[in-house]
Write a protein that holds these residues in place. Structure first.
Motif, PDB file in Angstrom:
ATOM      1  N   LYS A 285      74.568  40.531  85.558  1.00 55.55           N
ATOM      2  CA  LYS A 285      74.095  39.327  85.759  1.00 55.55           C
ATOM      3  C   LYS A 285      74.990  38.557  86.768  1.00 55.55           C
ATOM      4  O   LYS A 285      74.059  38.054  87.825  1.00 55.55           O
ATOM      5  CB  LYS A 285      74.350  38.581  84.250  1.00 55.55           C
ATOM      6  CG  LYS A 285      73.468  39.487  83.126  1.00 55.55           C
ATOM      7  CD  LYS A 285      71.846  38.664  83.298  1.00 55.55           C
ATOM      8  CE  LYS A 285      71.065  39.606  82.167  1.00 55.55           C
ATOM      9  NZ  LYS A 285      69.774  39.157  82.170  1.00 55.55           N
ATOM     10  N   THR A 286      76.053  38.139  86.434  1.00 58.89           N
ATOM     11  CA  THR A 286      76.763  37.186  87.408  1.00 58.89           C
ATOM     12  C   THR A 286      76.888  38.181  88.988  1.00 58.89           C
ATOM     13  O   THR A 286      76.568  37.492  89.828  1.00 58.89           O
ATOM     14  CB  THR A 286      78.163  36.902  87.059  1.00 58.89           C
ATOM     15  OG1 THR A 286      77.972  36.721  85.570  1.00 58.89           O
ATOM     16  CG2 THR A 286      78.633  35.619  87.850  1.00 58.89           C
ATOM     17  N   LEU A 287      77.254  39.202  88.811  1.00 61.93           N
ATOM     18  CA  LEU A 287      77.300  40.204  89.888  1.00 61.93           C
ATOM     19  C   LEU A 287      76.470  41.319  89.648  1.00 61.93           C
ATOM     20  O   LEU A 287      76.603  41.889  88.361  1.00 61.93           O
ATOM     21  CB  LEU A 287      78.731  40.560  90.028  1.00 61.93           C
ATOM     22  CG  LEU A 287      79.765  39.403  90.679  1.00 61.93           C
ATOM     23  CD1 LEU A 287      81.228  40.011  90.955  1.00 61.93           C
ATOM     24  CD2 LEU A 287      79.342  38.920  92.296  1.00 61.93           C
TER      25      LEU A 287
ATOM     26  N   ILE B 271      79.764  38.647  84.134  1.00 62.10           N
ATOM     27  CA  ILE B 271      78.977  39.575  83.619  1.00 62.10           C
ATOM     28  C   ILE B 271      78.292  40.613  84.747  1.00 62.10           C
ATOM     29  O   ILE B 271      77.580  40.054  85.539  1.00 62.10           O
ATOM     30  CB  ILE B 271      77.875  38.929  82.761  1.00 62.10           C
ATOM     31  CG1 ILE B 271      78.380  38.254  81.669  1.00 62.10           C
ATOM     32  CG2 ILE B 271      76.962  40.195  82.193  1.00 62.10           C
ATOM     33  CD1 ILE B 271      77.252  37.158  81.079  1.00 62.10           C
TER      34      ILE B 271
END
Lengths: 272, 482
Positions: B237-239, B234
């Protein structure tokens, strides 16, 4: 795919898993959760992150065997691969120096409470942690909690460890004893409801971290919706933490049972 | 070029029949599964045209010198160009013509609202008072023929230009952008939040209307062309956008879609058994919940009401039938004339036994002792003056309230943009509605970030999203090479 690198049994039904997820380990903050899908035909469930090791590229999840998915996850072993782990999701906990904070955790809710306790302590708060469980064997992560708490109060229903009584007894004891500025609670919905009712009586601001039914976890489905202050909110993107005094816990408890019958019918999948 | 109207073969083809002979041919009828059978299975309802049917239908097209149909197409497909290739029997060439402008012809041939786009502008409809050439059916025919022939043409990819672009979201806008950029020599990586590539084509549109296997072929083609896909990631979020920059991405195209389902905020709406169409369709389509093997639970309602009149509402109500509903209803506050759904979806739903309660608006839900919805109160409506959307606005008929027994309600009254990306990027201009603001080149307030599809439009169609992807690819390429 995300490999399980270590596994520890906290009790018969509560398992700690360390899982390879380097990007999440780097990005996550206290209060964040992940969505996990165990296998190809698995469902997506939310689990709040209990910790991470950025160097090893792992995150820690503490899981209780409740239904099909949580049991399948608990039955996995070191070296096994979890099909999908995605996150970190939700809003991180708001951390600042509040003064004295009581952190009330019950059941597996103690695990996601740990990073919050740690962050609050590091922000200069006096942290008093109340851990509650049915019986001694179900009290988890006590030593880690002691590391970041000024005081840890243990409560068991049967009095087999610490004091006999519910989490609310422990919290009330602290409130009566000294000035408390904030309460943070994570645990079963019913427990958070009673903590909230108690602290409302004392007008003590309280944050509850909610774990509801979710599918995508990114705001897309609305399965996690609850009523906060009379308005519908999505736990996944508006939460998971809310002002506990505004949360309609009765509605939340009702909604958690939305798929009870279907879940019961599926129990044969885990040999029940 | 194949689409050149002045080519000898085109000229000769036009002369093979008189216009009168062409216009006398009746419009082809789509081959469909029988309604009573299909209402209980997931198989695709439309079976496509046979070669004979396609050849006959292609003859109807008059190969107009100024083809007005093309003005109705958001990506300006060379419509007479591909249809005349069908007429001369060169189906693979027809597919090639389609792919010059459309990344996903097999998808568009199935889900585009042709009656509001190309077919509405067809000379048959405009001037002759006849049914339009079945452009959508022919598009599907050519794309399906190519796929089934096993001779799918993979476009030639130029040498890499040394630049890297990221795509956020793998729905129609993202896929279309990715296809165009890889053809321009970029390294392209598509990041998807879910565990499957395809976005709304996978989680939203049901198998009986758009089989997943069709979408997968299109995705595999992009992969063959060199597009990288990353699932479970995401952006925001993740990156973060900064992470993408640090990884050397020169530009980012945000096509994260319309995430948040809208509810009506009426009494009892959070009862068990009331869910968004997004949740319902995601459980059934993406999670395969009605399959016994799947761990995802689904409640199979017997008396199901679907609130709304769009394509998603039709998809939901027809899914409910397939999961065993004995009564499946559409509850829509306007009349059928104002329904935004494709005509074909409404027709199919009716044939399958869906009840249409138009001019009815839910005002309250009532639950049983377990908190499950058991009844809904609906207000009867009548049409008043046209509103901002140009449609006649519904007004309540005083005192006309009806009670309907239900055990499941699917709310399909629209979606809002997914807030994940807009909330996570500093300096990105976002509208009060939560959409990313872009200029006519699909460029956001941050010059290296472009956006398109529902995150910009707030809720539109597959083809408009694809058009955005195409426009953004052109504009980003110009920006990055100047």
């Amino acid at each position: 795919m995300n490999k399980i690198v270590s596994k520890e049994n906290f009790s018969e039904n509560v398992i700690k898993l360390e899982i390879e997820a380097p990007l999440i380990a780097k990005a996550r903050k206290a209060g964040h959760f992940v969505i996990v899908r165990v296998w190809e035909k698995g469902e997506r469930i939310p689990l709040t992150i209990a910790g991470s090791d950025e160097k090893k590229g792992t995150i820690t999840l503490v899981v209780q065997k409740v239904g099909v998915t949580s049991t399948k996850l608990c039955n996995m072993n070191v070296g096994d691969e979890i099909a999908d782990v995605v996150g970190p999701l939700g809003k991180a906990t708001h951390i600042e120096k509040f003064g004295t904070v009581v952190c009330a955790g019950g059941g597996v809710g103690v695990a996601p409470l740990l990073p919050i306790v740690e962050a609050l302590k590091k922000a200069g708060n006096r942290v008093i942690t109340v851990l509650a469980a049915r019986t001694k064997d179900l009290i988890i992560m006590e030593s880690q909690m002691r590391q970041f708490s000024d005081e840890v109060i243990i409560m068991t229903d049967d009095g087999s460890y610490g004091k006999k009584g519910l989490v609310t007894t422990g919290v009330e004891e602290v409130i009566n004893r000294e000035k408390v500025d904030l309460c943070v609670t994570i645990g079963p919905a019913i427990m958070m409801k009673f903590v909230s009712l108690l602290t409302k009586k004392y007008e003590l601001p309280t944050v509850a971290s909610l774990n509801t039914i979710m599918v995508d976890g990114t705001g897309m489905c609305g399965a996690c919706r609850i009523t906060v202050g009379g308005k519908t909110k999505f736990v996944c993107v508006d939460g998971p933490e809310f002002d506990a005094h505004q949360v309609d816990f009765d509605e939340m408890l009702m909604r958690m049972g939305a798929y009870k019958e279907e879940e019961k019918a599926d129990l044969y999948k885990i040999g029940k | 070029m194949a689409e050149d109207r002045n080519e000898v073969w085109r000229d000769e083809l036009r002369k093979t029949l008189k216009n009168k002979e062409r216009t006398d041919i009746p419009r082809v009828r789509m081959n469909e599964l029988n309604a009573s059978y299909r209402a209980h299975v997931r198989e695709e309802v439309n079976q496509g045209l046979t070669e004979e049917q396609a050849l006959m239908e292609s003859k109807r097209c008059l190969d107009c010198p100024n083809p007005s149909c093309m003005t109705g197409c958001p990506v300006s497909i060379n419509i007479p160009g591909f249809i005349k290739n069908i007429e001369r029997g060169n189906f693979l060439e027809a597919a090639k013509v389609l792919k010059q402008t459309s990344t996903l012809p097999a998808v568009c041939g199935r889900v585009c609202p042709q009656e509001k786009q190309c077919e509405s502008q067809c000379i048959y409809k405009q001037k002759l008072g006849k049914e339009a050439v079945a452009i959508g059916y022919l598009e599907r025919f050519a794309a399906d023929f190519e796929r089934e022939s096993g001779k799918i043409s993979v476009p030639e990819i130029p040498a890499k230009n040394g630049k890297k672009v990221a795509v956020v979201g793998s729905g129609p806008a993202g896929l279309s952008f990715a296809g165009d950029m890889i053809k321009k020599g970029y390294e392209v990586t598509v990041f998807e939040a879910l565990h499957e590539i395809g976005g709304v084509l996978k989680y939203g549109i049901p198998e009986f209307r758009l089989p997943n296997s069709i979408v997968d072929v299109e995705i595999q083609n992009l992969a063959k062309m060199g597009v990288q896909f990353v699932k479970d990631c995401i952006i925001g979020k993740t990156l973060s956008m900064d992470d993408l920059k640090a990884q050397g991405f020169d530009g980012v195209f945000v096509a994260s879609g319309a995430g948040l389902p809208r509810f009506m905020n009426i009494k009892g709406e959070n009862l068990i058994g009331i869910l968004s169409s997004n949740e319902y369709l995601t459980r059934v389509n993406l999670m395969d919940a009605s399959n016994e093997e799947s761990d995802t639970p689904i409640y199979k309602g017997k008396k199901v009401a679907v609130v709304g009149g769009g394509n998603t509402a039709m998809d939901s109500v027809r899914t409910a039938l397939r999961l065993g509903a004995s009564r499946a209803m559409i509850i829509y506050r306007r009349s059928e004339d104002e329904m935004p759904a494709r005509l074909e979806e409404v027709k199919h739903a009716k044939e399958e036994g869906v009840e249409f309660l138009t001019l009815h608006n839910p005002i309250e839900y009532v639950g049983d002792e377990k908190g499950r919805v058991c009844m809904m109160k609906v207000q009867k409506m009548e049409l008043g003056e046209p509103d901002a959307s140009g449609r006649r606005s519904p007004v309540p008929v005083e005192g006309a309230i009806e009670e309907i027994e239900v055990d499941q309600v699917i709310v399909s009254v629209g979606v809002s943009p997914n807030p994940l990306v807009p909330n996570s990027v500093d300096g990105l201009t976002v509208s009060p509605k939560g959409t990313i603001v872009v200029n006519e080149s699909m460029q956001s307030s941050i010059p290296t970030i472009f956006a398109g599809g529902d995150i910009v439009r707030g809720g539109a169609t597959v083809i408009l999203a694809m058009g955005d992807g195409r426009a953004a690819a052109k504009a980003m390429d110009e920006y990055l090479t100047k």
